[in-house]
Design an enzyme around this catalytic site. Structure first.
Site, PDB file in Angstrom:
ATOM      1  N   THR A  99       0.487  -1.346  -0.147  1.00  0.00           N
ATOM      2  CA  THR A  99       0.113  -0.180  -0.402  1.00  0.00           C
ATOM      3  C   THR A  99       0.890   1.115   0.327  1.00  0.00           C
ATOM      4  O   THR A  99       0.882   1.973  -0.159  1.00  0.00           O
ATOM      5  CB  THR A  99      -0.802  -0.041   0.661  1.00  0.00           C
ATOM      6  N   MET A 133      -2.599   6.183  -0.544  1.00  0.00           N
ATOM      7  CA  MET A 133      -3.624   5.571  -0.999  1.00  0.00           C
ATOM      8  C   MET A 133      -3.993   4.114  -0.076  1.00  0.00           C
ATOM      9  O   MET A 133      -4.359   2.993  -0.978  1.00  0.00           O
ATOM     10  CB  MET A 133      -4.426   5.953  -1.940  1.00  0.00           C
ATOM     11  N   HIS A 134      -4.540   3.769   1.024  1.00  0.00           N
ATOM     12  CA  HIS A 134      -3.884   2.565   1.465  1.00  0.00           C
ATOM     13  C   HIS A 134      -4.831   1.770   1.312  1.00  0.00           C
ATOM     14  O   HIS A 134      -5.630   0.221   0.550  1.00  0.00           O
ATOM     15  CB  HIS A 134      -3.196   2.251   3.036  1.00  0.00           C
ATOM     16  N   ASP A 135      -6.243   2.157   2.137  1.00  0.00           N
ATOM     17  CA  ASP A 135      -7.565   1.605   2.275  1.00  0.00           C
ATOM     18  C   ASP A 135      -7.941   2.106   0.261  1.00  0.00           C
ATOM     19  O   ASP A 135      -8.765   1.140   0.524  1.00  0.00           O
ATOM     20  CB  ASP A 135      -8.204   2.829   2.973  1.00  0.00           C
TER      21      ASP A 135
END
Length: 343
Positions: free
Chosen positions: A200, A267-269
């Site tokens: 991520t 932008m992990h999520d």
């Protein structure tokens, strides 16, 4: 085509917000409910953020339920310095008119899994507190869910909270340990998909992505965020979704810049949300993953046994590779279409 049923558990900060917008923009997603946990900000602020985004996007019929306001053992830590005082950067959404569900998050988890056995994908982009609590009530959740997707952990990668620990896991390491243990023993195709920092932190949003979002959404204004801009500068985009996304992401860009990572935002999520809908975008490797609870320097770290040294069967499929450019093209296109629809 049949829709993918999702139960989404979030601690809505900036990247959770974009994950939610992406899911709302995806016609193949059916969000059965959104459950709120403390993490990036307090759980009640998380709930307000979720309700406000839903109202902005005319999706106010989705149930939003408050969950745990504290971790199982660890004192609560939040990170407003990363996500802003309300968790959404510089964005200022209208106060929601809707109220929260009367149900607790654990009830929503259990009810969704029981009503739709083998159909629901659980997506957790915050601490795993709510799911751990639900498992104590209904230990059959791993077999009732179709699959679990988790954003969390740092395996062969530095942590973003402590030297070896990732934020979501370190906020409530006991909860993460309970979940990883409970989801052991599942068939290979149903093992949880774990999206760690190893991947991520390669999902780097840049100012060009916001510019592209504005163009695709039909904005006539020139929307370009610059590192040299005055701190807190607000978007003038005529489209409300673009404007709020731009204001939220600017804060995130500034945070990463201040910590020596460049004018970018991880932008992990949203990536984990895309994996939940389209697992084919991810290259995965089986592993046994557990959580260190007692280490003086390593509490909250996720440890991966890649070679079977513990003598245990793999309990997760770790996402180890993807195509970041293809992901951003997909996500920006989806959110731009939603922005055009909302106006």
């Amino acid at each position: 085509m049949p829709k993918t049923k999702l139960l989404v558990d979030v601690d809505t900060g900036i990247d959770d917000s974009l994950a939610l917008l992406y899911l709302l923009a995806s016609p193949e997603a059916e969000i059965l409910g959104i459950t709120c946990t403390a993490g990036n900000v307090g759980a009640r602020q998380v709930a307000i953020n979720n309700l406000a985004w839903l109202e902005l996007c005319s999706a106010s019929d989705i149930e939003v339920a408050l969950g745990s306001e504290i971790p199982l053992v660890e004192p609560l830590r939040t990170t407003e310095e990363t996500h802003g005082p309300q968790g959404i950067g510089y964005a200022e959404l209208d106060p929601p008119r809707r109220t929260l569900s009367d149900r607790h998050a654990t009830e929503v988890w259990i009810d969704a899994a029981r009503r739709h056995p083998g159909e629901v994908i659980g997506l957790v982009t915050g601490p795993l507190t709510n799911l751990a609590l639900a498992l104590k009530i209904e230990p059959e959740l791993p077999s009732l869910l179709r699959r679990l997707v988790v954003m969390g952990g740092a395996l062969n990668h530095p942590g973003n909270t402590f030297p070896t620990a990732e934020w979501n896991v370190s906020v409530d390491p006991e909860a993460a340990q309970i979940v990883f243990a409970a989801f052991s023993g599942l068939p290979e195709e149903r093992r949880p998909l774990l999206c760690p920092l190893d991947v991520t932190e390669r999902i780097e949003m840049l100012p060009a992505h916001i510019h592209q979002l504005a163009e695709l959404a039909g904005c006539h204004e020139f929307e370009w965020l610059r590192a040299e801009d005055e701190r807190g500068r607000r978007s003038t985009a005529s489209n409300a979704v673009v404007r709020h996304v731009s204001d939220a992401v600017r804060f995130y860009l500034e945070f990463h810049q201040d910590h020596g990572q460049g004018y970018l935002a991880h932008m992990h999520d949203p990536f984990a949300a895309a994996v939940a809908l389209h697992p084919e975008i991810a290259v995965t490797t089986p592993a046994v993953v557990d959580v260190e609870l007692l280490g003086t320097l390593t509490r909250g770290s996720t440890i991966a046994d890649w070679r079977g040294m513990w003598g245990r069967e793999p309990n997760v499929a770790v996402v180890t590779d993807t195509d970041p450019a293809a992901f951003f093209s997909h996500m920006i296109g989806r959110i731009a279409a939603l922005a055009r629809e909302v106006g």
